[in-house]
Design a protein around this motif. Sequence first.
Motif, short mmCIF file in Angstrom:
data_model
loop_
_atom_site.label_atom_id
_atom_site.label_comp_id
_atom_site.label_asym_id
_atom_site.label_seq_id
_atom_site.Cartn_x
_atom_site.Cartn_y
_atom_site.Cartn_z
N VAL A 115 -7.97 87.18 16.64
CA VAL A 115 -9.05 88.07 17.05
C VAL A 115 -9.25 89.16 15.98
N PRO A 116 -10.46 89.27 15.41
CA PRO A 116 -10.73 90.34 14.43
C PRO A 116 -10.53 91.72 15.07
N THR A 117 -9.85 92.60 14.35
CA THR A 117 -9.54 93.93 14.87
C THR A 117 -10.02 95.01 13.90
N PRO A 118 -10.97 95.86 14.31
CA PRO A 118 -11.41 96.96 13.42
C PRO A 118 -10.25 97.91 13.14
N PHE A 119 -10.18 98.41 11.91
CA PHE A 119 -9.15 99.38 11.50
C PHE A 119 -7.74 98.90 11.84
N TYR A 120 -7.50 97.64 11.55
CA TYR A 120 -6.20 97.02 11.82
C TYR A 120 -5.05 97.78 11.15
N PHE A 121 -5.30 98.30 9.95
CA PHE A 121 -4.26 99.01 9.20
C PHE A 121 -4.33 100.52 9.36
N GLY A 122 -5.12 101.00 10.32
CA GLY A 122 -5.17 102.43 10.57
C GLY A 122 -6.52 103.05 10.21
N VAL A 123 -6.68 104.34 10.55
CA VAL A 123 -7.93 105.07 10.29
C VAL A 123 -8.09 105.27 8.79
N PRO A 124 -9.28 104.97 8.23
CA PRO A 124 -9.47 105.09 6.78
C PRO A 124 -9.43 106.55 6.30
N HIS A 125 -8.94 106.73 5.07
CA HIS A 125 -8.95 108.03 4.40
C HIS A 125 -9.98 107.98 3.27
N PHE A 126 -10.63 109.09 3.02
CA PHE A 126 -11.66 109.14 1.98
C PHE A 126 -11.23 110.09 0.86
N GLU A 127 -11.03 109.53 -0.34
CA GLU A 127 -10.57 110.28 -1.49
C GLU A 127 -11.54 110.05 -2.63
N TRP A 128 -12.00 111.14 -3.29
CA TRP A 128 -13.16 111.07 -4.18
C TRP A 128 -12.98 110.14 -5.38
N SER A 129 -11.81 110.17 -6.05
CA SER A 129 -11.65 109.34 -7.24
C SER A 129 -11.60 107.85 -6.87
N SER A 130 -11.01 107.56 -5.72
CA SER A 130 -10.98 106.17 -5.25
C SER A 130 -12.38 105.69 -4.90
N ILE A 131 -13.15 106.57 -4.26
CA ILE A 131 -14.53 106.22 -3.90
C ILE A 131 -15.36 105.99 -5.16
N LEU A 132 -15.21 106.87 -6.16
CA LEU A 132 -15.96 106.72 -7.41
C LEU A 132 -15.61 105.41 -8.10
N THR A 133 -14.34 105.08 -8.11
CA THR A 133 -13.91 103.82 -8.72
C THR A 133 -14.56 102.62 -8.06
N MET A 134 -14.58 102.61 -6.72
CA MET A 134 -15.16 101.48 -6.00
C MET A 134 -16.68 101.45 -6.11
N ILE A 135 -17.31 102.61 -6.26
CA ILE A 135 -18.76 102.64 -6.48
C ILE A 135 -19.10 101.99 -7.82
N LEU A 136 -18.31 102.29 -8.86
CA LEU A 136 -18.53 101.68 -10.16
C LEU A 136 -18.34 100.17 -10.10
N ILE A 137 -17.33 99.73 -9.37
CA ILE A 137 -17.11 98.29 -9.21
C ILE A 137 -18.26 97.66 -8.43
N SER A 138 -18.78 98.38 -7.44
CA SER A 138 -19.91 97.87 -6.64
C SER A 138 -21.16 97.72 -7.51
N LEU A 139 -21.37 98.64 -8.43
CA LEU A 139 -22.51 98.53 -9.35
C LEU A 139 -22.36 97.28 -10.21
N THR A 140 -21.13 96.99 -10.63
CA THR A 140 -20.87 95.77 -11.38
C THR A 140 -21.24 94.54 -10.56
#
Length: 450
Positions: free
Chosen positions: A220-245
């Motif tokens: 059964v698919p479970t939302p947030f299986y590994f816990g509540v997400p944390h938002f950190e700016w450098s990690s977000i920027l890194t993934m945004i750049l990868i998303s643009l790729t």
Amino acid sequence: MKQSELSAPKAAVLGIQHLLAMYSGSVLVPILIGSALHFSSEQMTYLVSIDIFMCGIATALQVFGNKFFGIRLPVVLGCAVQAVAPLIMIGQKFDIQTMYGAIIAAGVFVFLIAGPFAKLRRLFPPLVTGSLITVIGLSLIPVAFQNLGGGNVAAKSFGSGANLIVGMFTVLLILAFNVWGKGFVRSIAILIGLIGGSVLGGLMGMVSFRPVIEASWFHVPTPFYFGVPHFEWSSILTMILISLTSMVESTGVFFALGDVVDRKIESADLKKGYRAEGLAVMLGGIFNTFPYTTFSQNVGLVQLSGIKTRKPVMFSAMFLVLLGLLPKIGALATIIPNPVLGGAMLVMFGMVAVQGIRMLQEVDFHDDKNLLVAAISIGLGLGVTVQPQIVQALPKTLQLLFSSGILLASVSAVGLNLLFNAKTPPAELPESDGLNEQAGAQARKGDKHD
């Protein structure tokens, strides 16, 4: 075979072919990331099964679509391989929750930027898209050869006679059915090659049913299986750049598929395609899987099968969802030997490269400027793919970006084309005119018969 003659059972079989073409590549991402972050056996089981489930959901968003999202082309979505290294880095430097927070934020970014990014379609004439698609195909061929040799380069059995025999038997089987097969049989040449190669591999002791035996029956698919997400700016920027790729790569795939199925790709189509990917990335973060992007290997499958309707991919999406809920059945696809996958990949990735070359045939190469744009872009893309260590002196984030041959080829092709062909008449790349509107209307009309 006429598209209208494609019955549901035949479309379902073709859907299985699409599923098998992307399955190993998509499953590889959670295996690599989970192993690097030392996930438990239970966590890995969840990760792989929910990944397949979300591949089906992501594909359905694109294939079925509506007026707001979904490009409605025969595209298959899977985990973005280019996200593996940065996600491992984020998970090791911070934690798993930060990794998923960055994925969710990147999905929101892709969804919001879809409209403006789609208006940049003028930056992707045949010179640019042809060069990009050629690089996509050629840069994937080393992956095919790695699988052809056995998968693990460090293994003593890599490149053994048994691996090469099974791999080349798969290639020859695909060629035989593609050349001498007729109608539906010809269109499933890849699937026949995968099954035939697996049978030979099984006779040579390459097939183990252990993954099937160990897998559970239901999940059964479970939302947030590994816990509540944390938002950190450098990690977000890194993934945004990868998303643009990923968006740049998807743009090339969209245009390649448009060329294969004889459909003009407009800015509105691109916008809906990007939005669907953004939604898929967000859902990946919520259900604790990974970013999803359009898989280029399936372009070669559409080209090779000659089936241009969305029906097979619709079935593929449904099968992926089902397999994600039934891990034991889904595990069957994991027993295909690596040499067999390598043989099939060789054919499909080669087809992608040739599709790019076909698009380059529309370019006037009597003009040295066009020749330079293609030559330098393809050279850079393949060069950094073969020697990624050349960027090892750069900061880590830049390494993640410029070690991607596809991104480097994209930046080079777009930049050099703007530099050399800035005065290209708008008529060559119309945003919207009567002819395009008529073509779009015909495509939409054709979609109703899919």
